[in-house]
Design a protein around this motif. Sequence first.
Motif, mmCIF file in Angstrom:
data_model
loop_
_atom_site.group_PDB
_atom_site.id
_atom_site.type_symbol
_atom_site.label_atom_id
_atom_site.label_comp_id
_atom_site.label_asym_id
_atom_site.label_seq_id
_atom_site.Cartn_x
_atom_site.Cartn_y
_atom_site.Cartn_z
ATOM 1 N N THR A 287 51.738 60.649 68.247
ATOM 2 C CA THR A 287 50.797 60.040 67.305
ATOM 3 C C THR A 287 51.583 59.095 66.409
ATOM 4 O OG1 THR A 287 51.075 61.947 65.822
ATOM 5 C CG2 THR A 287 49.161 61.959 67.289
ATOM 6 N N ARG B 198 47.883 49.458 71.625
ATOM 7 C CA ARG B 198 47.180 50.130 72.717
ATOM 8 C C ARG B 198 47.548 49.526 74.075
ATOM 9 N NH1 ARG B 198 45.967 53.589 74.012
ATOM 10 N NH2 ARG B 198 43.799 53.611 74.693
ATOM 11 N N LYS B 199 47.956 48.259 74.060
ATOM 12 C CA LYS B 199 48.362 47.604 75.308
ATOM 13 C C LYS B 199 49.780 47.983 75.707
ATOM 14 C CE LYS B 199 47.930 44.624 78.694
ATOM 15 N NZ LYS B 199 46.907 44.754 79.763
ATOM 16 N N TRP C 123 51.812 50.408 74.327
ATOM 17 C CA TRP C 123 52.182 51.814 74.184
ATOM 18 C C TRP C 123 50.930 52.664 74.350
ATOM 19 C CZ3 TRP C 123 55.495 53.824 69.446
ATOM 20 C CH2 TRP C 123 56.133 55.014 69.812
ATOM 21 N N PRO C 124 50.345 52.663 75.546
ATOM 22 C CA PRO C 124 49.024 53.263 75.746
ATOM 23 C C PRO C 124 48.990 54.781 75.724
ATOM 24 C CG PRO C 124 49.908 52.490 77.831
ATOM 25 C CD PRO C 124 50.861 52.023 76.766
ATOM 26 N N ASP C 125 50.151 55.424 75.834
ATOM 27 C CA ASP C 125 50.153 56.877 75.958
ATOM 28 C C ASP C 125 50.303 57.603 74.632
ATOM 29 O OD1 ASP C 125 52.701 55.778 75.826
ATOM 30 O OD2 ASP C 125 53.638 57.364 77.015
ATOM 31 N N PHE D 64 46.581 47.185 66.191
ATOM 32 C CA PHE D 64 45.998 48.268 66.994
ATOM 33 C C PHE D 64 45.840 47.828 68.445
ATOM 34 C CE2 PHE D 64 42.218 50.210 68.895
ATOM 35 C CZ PHE D 64 42.533 51.559 68.801
ATOM 36 N N ALA D 65 45.239 46.647 68.649
ATOM 37 C CA ALA D 65 44.997 46.164 70.005
ATOM 38 C C ALA D 65 46.305 45.936 70.757
ATOM 39 C CB ALA D 65 44.180 44.875 69.949
ATOM 40 N N GLU E 201 48.545 58.144 70.545
ATOM 41 C CA GLU E 201 47.380 57.913 69.694
ATOM 42 C C GLU E 201 47.791 57.006 68.540
ATOM 43 O OE1 GLU E 201 44.173 60.344 66.878
ATOM 44 O OE2 GLU E 201 45.680 61.440 68.049
ATOM 45 N N ILE E 202 47.035 55.949 68.318
ATOM 46 C CA ILE E 202 47.366 54.957 67.305
ATOM 47 C C ILE E 202 46.362 55.026 66.155
ATOM 48 C CG2 ILE E 202 47.599 52.498 66.792
ATOM 49 C CD1 ILE E 202 49.813 53.487 68.573
ATOM 50 N N ILE F 37 44.700 44.792 74.119
ATOM 51 C CA ILE F 37 43.430 45.203 74.695
ATOM 52 C C ILE F 37 42.308 44.403 74.032
ATOM 53 C CG2 ILE F 37 44.265 47.533 75.183
ATOM 54 C CD1 ILE F 37 42.421 48.484 72.831
ATOM 55 N N GLN G 49 38.913 43.539 72.083
ATOM 56 C CA GLN G 49 38.142 44.084 70.972
ATOM 57 C C GLN G 49 36.815 43.328 70.886
ATOM 58 O OE1 GLN G 49 39.873 46.515 68.218
ATOM 59 N NE2 GLN G 49 40.232 46.874 70.396
#
Length: 239
Positions: free
Chosen positions: A143, A161-162, A164-166, A157-158, A168-169, A212, A214
């Motif tokens: 996390t 998530r791209k 470091w996708p594994d 955030f976007a 929780e952000i 990612i 939005q």
Amino acid sequence: MSEGPAGPRQRCPGRTRVSKDQRTITDDQWRQAELIWDYHQMQHGLLPVDVAIGLGSHDLGVAARSAELYRAGLFPTLVFTGGNSPTTAKVFPRGEAVHFRDHAIELGVPAEAILLEPDAANTSQNITFSRAVLAASGVRSTTVLLVSKPYMERRSFATARKVWPDVEILCASEPLEFDDYLKSIGDEKLVLDMLVGDLQRVIEYPKLGFAIEQEVPEDVHAACESLIHDGFTSRLIAS
């Protein structure tokens, strides 16, 4: 409204609203910018996380907010990341991350709780290089809290998530209203340019594989186009 250890978003004591006669922007531009400002903020509730990453920028408030959340017990490890940009080279000559670390230590964060990533030149590198620093230091992260300028929450955030996708952000920033932030920076044109520039990146970067996608509401799109038409363009992606 986002709530955490510091409570809900509210006006900071001692800061005054920017009155109309002090503005260099019109009422319509103000309303459009505030709409984009609100969109950029993720409004995440704050929870304990494994690590926080303070994203370098021209805004020392990122370091102050990071220190505040560390003192509130939200995370044991804090990474400051960032080299320099044209906006920050004169203000932070030793690099964004170094100056942010020093400020956080002044605000009570133990030096041993801070890791330094002094080379990143963009948000993707901020995340990627910080991830490598954490791994090299043996810090396990599932996390992650990203601390940024208020109008950079959604883009960071976007991006995270791209790349470091594994994990929780979650996102956090100084709990300021739009007029308070303008007052604190003291340069309305710069802030509006950056609001527009960050929104353009939220829209365009997924097409380039940097983030990612939005959803952007139509009224936010329209506000951005209007401000671009009015000349708030210095932070747009070079075509």
